[in-house]
Design an enzyme around this catalytic site. Structure first.
Site: not given
Length: 329
Positions: A138, A176
Protein backbone atom coordinates in the site's frame (compact mmCIF):
# COMPACT_ATOMS: atom_id res chain seq x y z
CA UNK A 1 -17.68 20.55 -12.82
CA UNK A 2 -15.51 19.01 -10.09
CA UNK A 3 -14.82 15.27 -9.92
CA UNK A 4 -14.44 13.64 -6.51
CA UNK A 5 -13.33 10.01 -6.67
CA UNK A 6 -13.90 7.82 -3.65
CA UNK A 7 -16.85 10.13 -3.07
CA UNK A 8 -18.83 7.64 -0.99
CA UNK A 9 -15.81 6.90 1.16
CA UNK A 10 -14.50 8.54 4.30
CA UNK A 11 -12.46 11.52 3.11
CA UNK A 12 -14.22 11.78 -0.26
CA UNK A 13 -17.69 12.21 1.23
CA UNK A 14 -16.39 14.85 3.61
CA UNK A 15 -14.82 16.69 0.67
CA UNK A 16 -18.18 16.66 -1.12
CA UNK A 17 -19.73 18.24 1.97
CA UNK A 18 -16.97 20.80 2.10
CA UNK A 19 -17.67 21.78 -1.49
CA UNK A 20 -21.42 21.87 -0.79
CA UNK A 21 -20.81 24.27 2.11
CA UNK A 22 -19.26 26.60 -0.45
CA UNK A 23 -22.37 26.35 -2.58
CA UNK A 24 -20.72 24.01 -5.09
CA UNK A 25 -23.05 21.28 -6.34
CA UNK A 26 -21.66 20.68 -9.84
CA UNK A 27 -19.89 17.57 -8.63
CA UNK A 28 -19.42 14.21 -10.32
CA UNK A 29 -19.17 11.62 -7.54
CA UNK A 30 -17.17 8.53 -8.49
CA UNK A 31 -17.01 5.36 -6.40
CA UNK A 32 -17.57 1.62 -6.24
CA UNK A 33 -20.81 0.83 -4.43
CA UNK A 34 -20.34 -2.92 -4.37
CA UNK A 35 -20.57 -2.29 -0.63
CA UNK A 36 -23.99 -0.70 -1.05
CA UNK A 37 -24.17 0.60 2.51
CA UNK A 38 -21.66 3.31 1.61
CA UNK A 39 -24.47 5.18 -0.14
CA UNK A 40 -25.35 6.55 3.30
CA UNK A 41 -22.27 8.75 3.17
CA UNK A 42 -23.77 10.62 0.21
CA UNK A 43 -27.41 10.86 1.28
CA UNK A 44 -27.12 14.42 2.59
CA UNK A 45 -24.82 15.58 -0.22
CA UNK A 46 -25.76 17.51 -3.35
CA UNK A 47 -24.11 16.22 -6.52
CA UNK A 48 -24.75 16.56 -10.25
CA UNK A 49 -23.99 12.96 -11.23
CA UNK A 50 -22.69 9.62 -9.97
CA UNK A 51 -20.41 7.31 -11.96
CA UNK A 52 -19.16 3.85 -11.12
CA UNK A 53 -15.38 3.84 -10.95
CA UNK A 54 -15.03 1.45 -13.91
CA UNK A 55 -17.27 3.57 -16.14
CA UNK A 56 -15.35 6.67 -15.06
CA UNK A 57 -12.04 5.03 -15.94
CA UNK A 58 -13.34 4.17 -19.40
CA UNK A 59 -14.54 7.74 -19.90
CA UNK A 60 -11.13 9.06 -18.89
CA UNK A 61 -9.44 6.72 -21.35
CA UNK A 62 -11.87 7.77 -24.08
CA UNK A 63 -11.74 11.48 -23.28
CA UNK A 64 -15.49 11.39 -22.71
CA UNK A 65 -15.91 13.82 -19.82
CA UNK A 66 -17.39 17.32 -19.58
CA UNK A 67 -15.19 20.34 -18.99
CA UNK A 68 -13.72 20.01 -15.52
CA UNK A 69 -12.67 22.60 -12.97
CA UNK A 70 -10.67 20.10 -10.89
CA UNK A 71 -10.28 16.43 -9.95
CA UNK A 72 -10.03 15.51 -6.26
CA UNK A 73 -8.82 11.92 -6.38
CA UNK A 74 -9.48 10.09 -3.11
CA UNK A 75 -10.44 6.69 -4.52
CA UNK A 76 -8.02 3.92 -3.56
CA UNK A 77 -7.63 0.70 -1.65
CA UNK A 78 -6.54 1.96 1.77
CA UNK A 79 -6.21 -1.43 3.45
CA UNK A 80 -2.60 -1.53 4.60
CA UNK A 81 -2.84 -5.30 5.11
CA UNK A 82 -3.80 -6.03 1.48
CA UNK A 83 -1.10 -8.31 0.04
CA UNK A 84 -2.24 -8.46 -3.61
CA UNK A 85 0.35 -6.20 -5.18
CA UNK A 86 -1.05 -6.53 -8.69
CA UNK A 87 -4.45 -5.28 -7.53
CA UNK A 88 -2.95 -2.56 -5.33
CA UNK A 89 -0.69 -1.13 -8.02
CA UNK A 90 -3.46 -1.05 -10.61
CA UNK A 91 -6.03 0.45 -8.26
CA UNK A 92 -3.78 2.94 -6.48
CA UNK A 93 -0.95 3.69 -8.89
CA UNK A 94 -2.13 3.03 -12.44
CA UNK A 95 -5.53 4.72 -12.04
CA UNK A 96 -3.83 7.75 -10.49
CA UNK A 97 -1.36 7.91 -13.37
CA UNK A 98 -4.15 7.74 -15.96
CA UNK A 99 -6.06 10.54 -14.22
CA UNK A 100 -2.90 12.61 -13.98
CA UNK A 101 -2.20 12.26 -17.71
CA UNK A 102 -5.79 13.19 -18.55
CA UNK A 103 -5.70 16.25 -16.31
CA UNK A 104 -2.36 17.36 -17.74
CA UNK A 105 -3.68 17.02 -21.29
CA UNK A 106 -6.81 19.01 -20.41
CA UNK A 107 -4.98 21.45 -18.08
CA UNK A 108 -7.16 20.52 -15.10
CA UNK A 109 -5.95 20.85 -11.48
CA UNK A 110 -5.39 17.42 -9.94
CA UNK A 111 -5.34 16.84 -6.17
CA UNK A 112 -4.73 13.28 -5.02
CA UNK A 113 -4.46 11.31 -1.80
CA UNK A 114 -0.99 10.09 -0.97
CA UNK A 115 -0.22 8.67 2.48
CA UNK A 116 2.14 8.88 5.42
CA UNK A 117 2.59 5.14 4.84
CA UNK A 118 5.30 6.08 2.34
CA UNK A 119 7.59 6.79 5.31
CA UNK A 120 7.31 3.27 6.66
CA UNK A 121 9.93 2.69 9.33
CA UNK A 122 11.46 6.14 9.03
CA UNK A 123 11.63 8.36 12.10
CA UNK A 124 11.77 11.56 10.02
CA UNK A 125 8.53 12.70 8.38
CA UNK A 126 9.83 15.24 5.90
CA UNK A 127 8.92 15.07 2.21
CA UNK A 128 12.29 13.82 1.02
CA UNK A 129 13.22 10.55 -0.73
CA UNK A 130 15.80 9.84 1.96
CA UNK A 131 12.96 9.36 4.47
CA UNK A 132 10.67 7.21 2.34
CA UNK A 133 10.83 3.49 3.17
CA UNK A 134 7.35 1.92 2.85
CA UNK A 135 6.80 -1.31 4.75
CA UNK A 136 3.90 -2.64 2.65
CA UNK A 137 2.63 -2.60 -0.90
CA UNK A 138 0.00 0.00 0.00
CA UNK A 139 2.71 2.47 1.00
CA UNK A 140 4.70 1.59 -2.12
CA UNK A 141 1.66 2.13 -4.37
CA UNK A 142 1.37 5.65 -2.99
CA UNK A 143 5.09 6.39 -3.16
CA UNK A 144 5.29 5.25 -6.76
CA UNK A 145 3.08 8.05 -8.03
CA UNK A 146 4.71 10.63 -5.76
CA UNK A 147 7.94 9.71 -7.54
CA UNK A 148 6.29 10.22 -10.93
CA UNK A 149 5.12 13.67 -9.90
CA UNK A 150 8.61 14.65 -8.78
CA UNK A 151 10.04 13.75 -12.19
CA UNK A 152 7.35 15.81 -13.94
CA UNK A 153 7.33 18.92 -11.73
CA UNK A 154 9.23 21.04 -14.25
CA UNK A 155 6.85 20.27 -17.12
CA UNK A 156 3.40 20.48 -15.49
CA UNK A 157 0.62 22.13 -17.50
CA UNK A 158 -1.71 22.42 -14.49
CA UNK A 159 -1.61 22.09 -10.72
CA UNK A 160 -0.85 18.69 -9.19
CA UNK A 161 -0.88 18.20 -5.41
CA UNK A 162 -0.26 15.00 -3.46
CA UNK A 163 -1.33 15.06 0.19
CA UNK A 164 0.27 12.57 2.54
CA UNK A 165 -2.52 11.95 5.01
CA UNK A 166 -1.47 11.00 8.52
CA UNK A 167 -3.94 9.42 11.02
CA UNK A 168 -7.29 10.81 9.91
CA UNK A 169 -10.42 10.42 12.05
CA UNK A 170 -13.96 11.74 11.84
CA UNK A 171 -17.48 11.22 10.50
CA UNK A 172 -18.33 8.72 7.76
CA UNK A 173 -15.55 6.19 8.35
CA UNK A 174 -17.80 3.46 9.76
CA UNK A 175 -17.61 1.34 6.59
CA UNK A 176 -13.83 0.97 6.96
CA UNK A 177 -14.11 -1.78 9.58
CA UNK A 178 -10.77 -2.59 11.17
CA UNK A 179 -9.13 0.18 9.11
CA UNK A 180 -11.27 2.85 10.82
CA UNK A 181 -9.55 5.23 13.23
CA UNK A 182 -8.61 4.41 16.80
CA UNK A 183 -11.13 7.06 17.91
CA UNK A 184 -13.92 5.14 16.17
CA UNK A 185 -12.86 1.84 17.74
CA UNK A 186 -12.38 3.39 21.21
CA UNK A 187 -15.87 4.86 21.04
CA UNK A 188 -17.55 1.61 20.05
CA UNK A 189 -15.55 -0.39 22.57
CA UNK A 190 -16.49 1.90 25.45
CA UNK A 191 -20.17 1.86 24.51
CA UNK A 192 -20.16 -1.95 24.25
CA UNK A 193 -17.91 -2.88 27.17
CA UNK A 194 -17.69 0.16 29.44
CA UNK A 195 -13.94 0.52 29.04
CA UNK A 196 -11.24 1.12 26.43
CA UNK A 197 -8.19 -1.10 25.92
CA UNK A 198 -4.82 0.19 24.74
CA UNK A 199 -1.39 -1.37 24.33
CA UNK A 200 0.80 -1.37 27.40
CA UNK A 201 4.21 0.24 27.24
CA UNK A 202 7.03 -1.07 25.07
CA UNK A 203 10.12 0.24 23.31
CA UNK A 204 10.62 3.03 25.83
CA UNK A 205 7.01 4.23 25.78
CA UNK A 206 4.75 4.20 28.82
CA UNK A 207 1.36 2.48 28.84
CA UNK A 208 -0.75 4.03 26.07
CA UNK A 209 2.09 6.42 25.32
CA UNK A 210 2.67 5.41 21.72
CA UNK A 211 1.86 8.51 19.68
CA UNK A 212 0.51 9.48 16.29
CA UNK A 213 -0.20 12.64 14.37
CA UNK A 214 -4.00 12.43 14.57
CA UNK A 215 -5.81 14.83 12.21
CA UNK A 216 -9.53 15.57 12.00
CA UNK A 217 -11.09 14.98 8.61
CA UNK A 218 -12.42 18.55 8.83
CA UNK A 219 -8.83 19.80 8.76
CA UNK A 220 -8.04 17.47 5.86
CA UNK A 221 -10.92 19.06 3.95
CA UNK A 222 -9.59 22.53 4.78
CA UNK A 223 -6.17 21.62 3.38
CA UNK A 224 -7.70 20.30 0.14
CA UNK A 225 -9.80 23.42 -0.30
CA UNK A 226 -6.75 25.59 0.36
CA UNK A 227 -4.98 24.03 -2.62
CA UNK A 228 -8.12 24.24 -4.73
CA UNK A 229 -8.05 27.98 -4.01
CA UNK A 230 -4.34 28.24 -4.86
CA UNK A 231 -3.80 26.58 -8.25
CA UNK A 232 -0.27 27.97 -8.48
CA UNK A 233 0.88 25.54 -5.77
CA UNK A 234 2.02 22.05 -6.76
CA UNK A 235 4.01 19.28 -5.11
CA UNK A 236 3.85 16.60 -2.45
CA UNK A 237 2.89 17.79 1.03
CA UNK A 238 2.38 16.22 4.45
CA UNK A 239 -1.20 16.52 5.68
CA UNK A 240 -1.03 16.25 9.45
CA UNK A 241 -1.23 18.64 12.36
CA UNK A 242 2.49 18.67 13.10
CA UNK A 243 1.58 17.50 16.60
CA UNK A 244 2.05 13.95 17.92
CA UNK A 245 -0.32 12.91 20.70
CA UNK A 246 -0.49 9.62 22.62
CA UNK A 247 -3.24 7.05 22.28
CA UNK A 248 -4.03 7.87 25.92
CA UNK A 249 -5.24 11.31 24.78
CA UNK A 250 -7.61 9.79 22.22
CA UNK A 251 -9.06 7.32 24.71
CA UNK A 252 -9.46 10.00 27.39
CA UNK A 253 -11.23 12.34 24.96
CA UNK A 254 -13.62 9.56 23.92
CA UNK A 255 -14.42 8.42 27.46
CA UNK A 256 -14.81 11.89 28.94
CA UNK A 257 -17.05 13.06 26.09
CA UNK A 258 -19.30 10.04 26.59
CA UNK A 259 -19.25 10.62 30.37
CA UNK A 260 -20.34 14.22 29.80
CA UNK A 261 -23.29 12.91 27.80
CA UNK A 262 -24.38 11.12 30.97
CA UNK A 263 -23.85 14.19 33.12
CA UNK A 264 -20.63 12.79 34.61
CA UNK A 265 -17.52 14.86 35.22
CA UNK A 266 -14.38 14.54 33.14
CA UNK A 267 -11.60 12.56 34.81
CA UNK A 268 -7.83 12.84 34.45
CA UNK A 269 -5.97 9.94 32.92
CA UNK A 270 -4.87 8.47 36.25
CA UNK A 271 -8.47 8.34 37.48
CA UNK A 272 -9.69 6.76 34.24
CA UNK A 273 -7.12 4.02 34.75
CA UNK A 274 -7.86 3.65 38.47
CA UNK A 275 -11.59 3.22 37.79
CA UNK A 276 -10.92 0.62 35.08
CA UNK A 277 -12.35 2.82 32.33
CA UNK A 278 -9.02 2.68 30.54
CA UNK A 279 -7.11 -0.61 30.57
CA UNK A 280 -3.84 -1.79 29.10
CA UNK A 281 -3.12 -5.09 27.41
CA UNK A 282 0.34 -6.59 26.81
CA UNK A 283 2.06 -5.34 23.69
CA UNK A 284 1.74 -8.12 21.06
CA UNK A 285 4.94 -10.03 20.38
CA UNK A 286 4.20 -10.18 16.66
CA UNK A 287 4.18 -6.37 16.43
CA UNK A 288 7.48 -5.83 18.20
CA UNK A 289 9.96 -4.38 15.75
CA UNK A 290 7.23 -3.79 13.15
CA UNK A 291 5.19 -1.09 14.86
CA UNK A 292 5.49 2.67 14.51
CA UNK A 293 5.49 3.98 18.06
CA UNK A 294 5.65 7.62 16.98
CA UNK A 295 4.64 9.69 13.95
CA UNK A 296 4.58 13.46 13.57
CA UNK A 297 4.22 15.28 10.28
CA UNK A 298 6.64 18.02 9.41
CA UNK A 299 4.21 20.61 8.04
CA UNK A 300 6.78 23.25 7.09
CA UNK A 301 6.18 22.84 3.36
CA UNK A 302 2.40 22.91 3.84
CA UNK A 303 2.56 26.09 5.91
CA UNK A 304 4.90 27.67 3.35
CA UNK A 305 2.09 27.51 0.77
CA UNK A 306 0.07 29.94 2.87
CA UNK A 307 -2.10 27.46 4.73
CA UNK A 308 -2.32 29.18 8.12
CA UNK A 309 -5.51 27.76 9.66
CA UNK A 310 -5.09 26.21 13.12
CA UNK A 311 -5.66 22.47 13.32
CA UNK A 312 -7.66 20.70 15.98
CA UNK A 313 -5.85 18.90 18.76
CA UNK A 314 -7.12 15.46 19.80
CA UNK A 315 -9.10 16.80 22.74
CA UNK A 316 -11.07 19.15 20.48
CA UNK A 317 -11.38 17.06 17.33
CA UNK A 318 -12.19 13.72 18.93
CA UNK A 319 -14.78 15.31 21.23
CA UNK A 320 -16.45 16.90 18.19
CA UNK A 321 -16.45 13.54 16.46
CA UNK A 322 -17.97 11.65 19.40
CA UNK A 323 -20.72 14.26 19.81
CA UNK A 324 -21.47 14.10 16.08
CA UNK A 325 -21.70 10.31 16.13
CA UNK A 326 -23.88 10.22 19.21
CA UNK A 327 -26.27 12.79 17.73
CA UNK A 328 -27.02 10.31 14.95
CA UNK A 329 -28.15 7.62 17.40
Amino acid sequence: MIVVTGAAGFIGSNLVRGLNRRGIQDIIAVDDLTDGDKFRNLVDCSIADYLDKDEFRERVRGGNLPALRAVLHQGACSDTTERNGRYMLDNNYRVTLELFEYCQAERVPFLYASSAAVYGGSSVYVEDPANEHPLNVYGYSKLLFDQVLRTRMDSLTAQVVGLRYFNVYGPHEQHKGRMASVAFHNMNQFLAEGHVRLFAGWDGYEDGGQSRDFISVEDVVAVNLHFLDNPDQSGVFNCGTGRAQPFNDVAAAVVNTLRAERGEAALPLAELVKKGLLRYIPFPDDLKGRYQSYTQADVSRLRATGFSAPMRDVQTGVSEYVRYWRALK
